[in-house]
Enzyme design. Structure first.
Site: not given
Length: 305
Positions: A43, A223, A249-252, A286, A292
């Site tokens: 990612n 957030s 995969a937000a942190g990646d 996404k 995403s």
């Protein structure tokens, strides 16, 4: 263009879409199932290259269909996979993700071939590591390999970024060769024993890592944004408010896209953090991990950069 190396995991993710995460002993209905490429290393590598970096991947896959698929996926992105090994004994890593209607997840990871990378493998890649500007690692591959890679990196003035996830004990020797560490709140508590409930707590966490030799501490706060502590500043950089669909995969995405913009003297760390948050804010809207992750032109268009 930054020359970024990623030492990390390669997984095939299976996502189970559910109303809510089940309680212990509870059976619930799965609404739908989907599969895609993932793994924290993969990612982060994809995020870095989609946002303008040149990327070399260091990792391992099994000699199976999943391994072929993931090698092809990374290669199609333009990532250099010459240092992706093929494990004769273990299958390619997998992750099973429970994703609820609020976009929150619980993840079960089978490491497989990710666990097979050894110090000796890293030593054989020494010349490749010496050419990098930045090296990123996580904890989904063996720490002995990460330590060896970071030692080689520091001998060659390569910036090292450690994303200590999943969180577990870190040897002082590894922290001494880490320039930037980026845990989330939960990981910070596991690593330091300090529960992160206030800015003062964040300061204590940062001080812990600074005393171990880490120059820059980033605590990702979901957030609320990112807490930054360096020799020049200590502040919370606010997040961009969006409605999440899938936070997998937000942190990646944040780590990889931030690294793609980071200068080797770390002089633009705040600007790079903001860019990473912008990319991450798009990714969480996404579904999926790698699918995403936005490209640079999408980030630029949405945020008028």
């Amino acid at each position: 263009m930054s020359n970024v190396g990623v030492l990390g995991s390669i997984n095939v993710d299976t996502t189970l879409h559910v109303d809510r995460i089940p309680q212990p002993g509870e059976t619930i209905h799965v609404q739908s199932k989907s599969s895609a490429g993932g793994g924290k290393g993969a990612n982060q590598a994809v995020s870095a290259i989609r946002n303008g970096a040149k990327v070399k991947f260091i990792g391992s896959v099994g000699k199976d269909a999943d391994g072929v698929m993931m090698r092809d996926l990374l290669k199609a992105e333009g990532i250099d996979i010459e240092c992706v090994l093929e494990d004769e004994k273990n299958s390619t890593g997998t992750a099973t993700i429970l994703l609820d209607e609020e976009g929150q997840n619980s993840i079960l990871v089978y490491p497989g071939s990710n666990d097979s990378i050894r110090k000796s493998d890293i030593d054989e890649m020494k010349e490749e590591l010496e050419t990098l500007d930045i090296l990123i690692a996580q904890f989904e591959t063996p720490k002995e390999a990460t330590l060896e890679a970071f030692k080689i990196a520091k001998e060659n003035e390569v910036i090292t970024i450690l994303n200590p996830a999943p969180a577990s004990e870190i040897a002082s020797e590894l922290l001494a060769v880490t320039d930037v560490i980026a845990p989330n709140e939960t990981e910070a508590e596991v690593l330091t024993g300090i529960k992160v409930e206030s800015v003062e707590d964040m300061h204590k966490v940062a001080s812990y890592f600074h005393e171990k030799g880490v120059s820059v501490v980033l605590i990702t706060l979901g957030s609320r944004g990112v807490f930054l502590s360096s020799k020049d500043t200590e502040k919370i950089i606010p997040a961009f408010k969006v409605k999440p669909v899938d936070t997998t995969a937000a942190g990646d995405t944040f780590i990889g896209s931030m690294a793609s913009k980071l200068k080797v003297d770390l002089s633009n760390i705040e600007e790079a953090i903001v860019y990473g948050q912008q990319a991450s804010s798009i990714a969480v809207q996404k579904p999926g991990a790698i699918p995403s992750i936005p490209k640079e032109d999408e980030v630029t268009r949405i945020y008028n950069l």
